[in-house]
Design a protein around this motif. Sequence first.
Motif, PDB file in Angstrom:
ATOM      1  N   ASP A   1      53.138  46.685  41.434  1.00 28.41           N
ATOM      2  CA  ASP A   1      53.607  46.114  42.695  1.00 28.41           C
ATOM      3  C   ASP A   1      53.938  44.631  42.525  1.00 28.41           C
ATOM      4  O   ASP A   1      53.793  44.043  41.445  1.00 28.41           O
ATOM      5  CB  ASP A   1      52.575  46.349  43.796  1.00 28.41           C
ATOM      6  CG  ASP A   1      51.236  45.686  43.504  1.00 28.41           C
ATOM      7  OD1 ASP A   1      51.176  44.755  42.682  1.00 28.41           O
ATOM      8  OD2 ASP A   1      50.235  46.110  44.111  1.00 28.41           O
ATOM      9  N   SER A   2      54.371  44.028  43.641  1.00 34.04           N
ATOM     10  CA  SER A   2      54.809  42.620  43.585  1.00 34.04           C
ATOM     11  C   SER A   2      53.669  41.658  43.306  1.00 34.04           C
ATOM     12  O   SER A   2      53.890  40.517  42.888  1.00 34.04           O
ATOM     13  CB  SER A   2      55.499  42.255  44.904  1.00 34.04           C
ATOM     14  OG  SER A   2      54.592  42.463  45.998  1.00 34.04           O
ATOM     15  N   ASP A   3      52.431  42.106  43.527  1.00 31.40           N
ATOM     16  CA  ASP A   3      51.270  41.253  43.243  1.00 31.40           C
ATOM     17  C   ASP A   3      50.791  41.371  41.807  1.00 31.40           C
ATOM     18  O   ASP A   3      49.767  40.802  41.438  1.00 31.40           O
ATOM     19  CB  ASP A   3      50.118  41.628  44.184  1.00 31.40           C
ATOM     20  CG  ASP A   3      50.455  41.333  45.644  1.00 31.40           C
ATOM     21  OD1 ASP A   3      51.202  40.363  45.882  1.00 31.40           O
ATOM     22  OD2 ASP A   3      49.975  42.074  46.523  1.00 31.40           O
TER      23      ASP A   3
ATOM     24  N   ASP B   1      44.003  42.851  38.850  1.00 32.99           N
ATOM     25  CA  ASP B   1      43.432  42.162  40.018  1.00 32.99           C
ATOM     26  C   ASP B   1      42.851  40.794  39.673  1.00 32.99           C
ATOM     27  O   ASP B   1      42.354  40.069  40.538  1.00 32.99           O
ATOM     28  CB  ASP B   1      42.368  43.036  40.681  1.00 32.99           C
ATOM     29  CG  ASP B   1      41.187  43.344  39.773  1.00 32.99           C
ATOM     30  OD1 ASP B   1      41.109  42.788  38.661  1.00 32.99           O
ATOM     31  OD2 ASP B   1      40.331  44.167  40.167  1.00 32.99           O
TER      32      ASP B   1
ATOM     33  N   LYS C   1      46.806  39.646  35.480  1.00 35.96           N
ATOM     34  CA  LYS C   1      47.881  40.094  36.354  1.00 35.96           C
ATOM     35  C   LYS C   1      49.027  40.648  35.514  1.00 35.96           C
ATOM     36  O   LYS C   1      49.407  40.085  34.501  1.00 35.96           O
ATOM     37  CB  LYS C   1      48.358  38.939  37.217  1.00 35.96           C
ATOM     38  CG  LYS C   1      49.438  39.316  38.216  1.00 35.96           C
ATOM     39  CD  LYS C   1      49.811  38.120  39.075  1.00 35.96           C
ATOM     40  CE  LYS C   1      50.891  38.508  40.080  1.00 35.96           C
ATOM     41  NZ  LYS C   1      51.276  37.367  40.949  1.00 35.96           N
TER      42      LYS C   1
END
Length: 698
Positions: free
Chosen positions: A455-457, A528, A565
């Motif tokens: 995802d974008s995160d 995360d 990340k």
Amino acid sequence: MNVFGISLLCIIISIILGVSNAQIPWTTKCVDQYELTFFNDTRKNYEGAKAACESRGGYLAKVDNQRMTYIINATLEIDYSHDSYYFIGGNDIDKEGYWKWQDGTDVIMRNETGYQNWKHNQPNNLNNEDCLFIGIYTYLWVDSSCDDKVYHICQSDAISINVSSNYKTIVCALKDSCTGMEVQWYRNFSSLPNMPRQYGIYQQIREKDSILHIENASFSDIDTYICKITDVSGGIEHNITVEGNPSITSVTNSPCNQSFIVTWIPNKNAIGFFHRISARNLTTKKEVSWNSSVPTSITPQHTELFGLKSSTEYSVTVEACVSESKCGYEYLDNETASTNGIAEPVLSASLSTQCSMQWVWRNNEKPETVTGLKVTRYCTTIAARSIVNSFHMDSFNISMPQSFTTVPNRNCTISIQVIGCAGLGEAVNATGYCVGKAAAPTEIAKPIVSDDATDSDGMREITVTKPDESNGLLSCLFIIVNDGWSGENTNFRMEDLIKAQSSTTEYIAVALPVYRFTGEEKVINLGDGLKSSCNVTQTIDALSNKRRRRRNVGKNVIFVGQNRKLNNEKSYSAFVVSTTPCGNDICLQTSPSILLKTKLFEFNIVSFVIGFLIPMIFYVVFALIIYKLMKKIKELKKIAEAKGHNYETIQEKATFSNDPVSQPSYSNVLEETAGYEQALPATTKQTQVELAYETYNA
């Protein structure tokens, strides 16, 4: 004449008068295959008459057909006195209204189907009348009291059969009353030959009897024969038997106790006939094996019976049969026999901690019938997270002293059974046990990706399955992330795990202690940014509720995970590594890799309209404009070609000539070129015609 003389004279006169008035004591008549005997010398009640008939081998008459009635009516004379009453066998003594003959069959009543000869108002049971009379003023049947004393009629077979003492002949004879009749022997409704034969059975028909000769009978002559009066239904049956029993001489075991070998001799009368040889378990009473044979001579026969159990008692039977489907257990011989015992067990057995097996034979010598040993292994779990230890049992065969591979995380004991050709011997438990140290799981399940891209995160969700711990308790599960595709990970070692702590291309993303693993699955968010750690020597022993540490595996026992990340424009791969403390080592196992794909395209309605839909509309409109222009150009070209063609035609028609007749007029030219008027514009047509006319007149 004195008084004595007078008395003597009276006695003589009385005797003479009595003899002269005496009735015939009995008379006999034959009807069908029976003899009717009429007694009119002594009156008896029903029970007395019944007993008198039975004492003569008969019974009170059963008048169940018209022929019987005809003979009785022809013999009796109705004189309307008590002297003409006769008992016959019908009565309803047992139950009122249910009339039976003496043999128990029903007496047919009026209005019933079958033969009956009741008087029109009988039976009426007047004064408890339960017995059947005939001759009371009529030949018809009448019920009367069983206590009345009257005459009676007995019935018996008209044929008698007598077997000779040496069982060579059987005589079928008619009674004297059956004059003018003949008896014959029959088999299957066919009369037997009436002449002597060297083989088989035959008869000798005489005036009052027929002699059945069976001295030359064979096994094929065994059957039921009937002697009957010629041309009369019924008859007397007699079963013919001959000597046919086989004889068993011996029953022996086969070398492996799985079968019997039966030696037997057939009877001379049963040569060429089917014989059945069988074995019946005397404990279960069930037949367990059978075989067949058709002997051709009176010589010892050998038949083997298979599928028997060792140390079991059987009844062995050899039976001669009239046919393959007709074995009635009449011509047989049997003998009890037992199979030998199974092989003796080993004297003792032992098991070392390294799982090496040893055993001792009885008398220190392996029996010849032993083909191997069956080893049964019993194992229990050493360490488990459950308070209940799991149990494991398996078995395998061996042929010599040997060791077996330990079962990981198990304490094992064994038992040994001797394998002989007769079956398994008694199990002997070995002393001692062997220990299987912990090992890595057999396999680790591949992680499951729950979405299509990062995802974008920069995070990616995956699911990890808890491995099976039957081979030993696990300490850690590590999720290894690789920048790109990692390929196969089967050779991943402890050194690779140490490198992954400091690597940026293949690194430990998550370090998960297994004793904190709840449930069968756990969802992990890759990327995360969190840190995690796990000690590869640390497990939880559910039995002691203490942490168990293995310290002799090197300095690096705690590994840290950096859950970096993820870049959503790059692709990654990931796999799981498990660690199991096994002795002084750490055993690793890896899962197959999964590919974490790059995020490629996200649909947006505004971008779709601006970037795709509007340019597409512009292109379609532009294409339509070009199409119309091209079509117009083609039409103009066709018009130009038509103009050139019309001009050439008119010029050809307007050619000069010196012949006035052949010179066309203006009107003729117009008429002949009228077909071209529609293809040319009006102005063009007029100009060309005028020009042609002027040229013609010049």
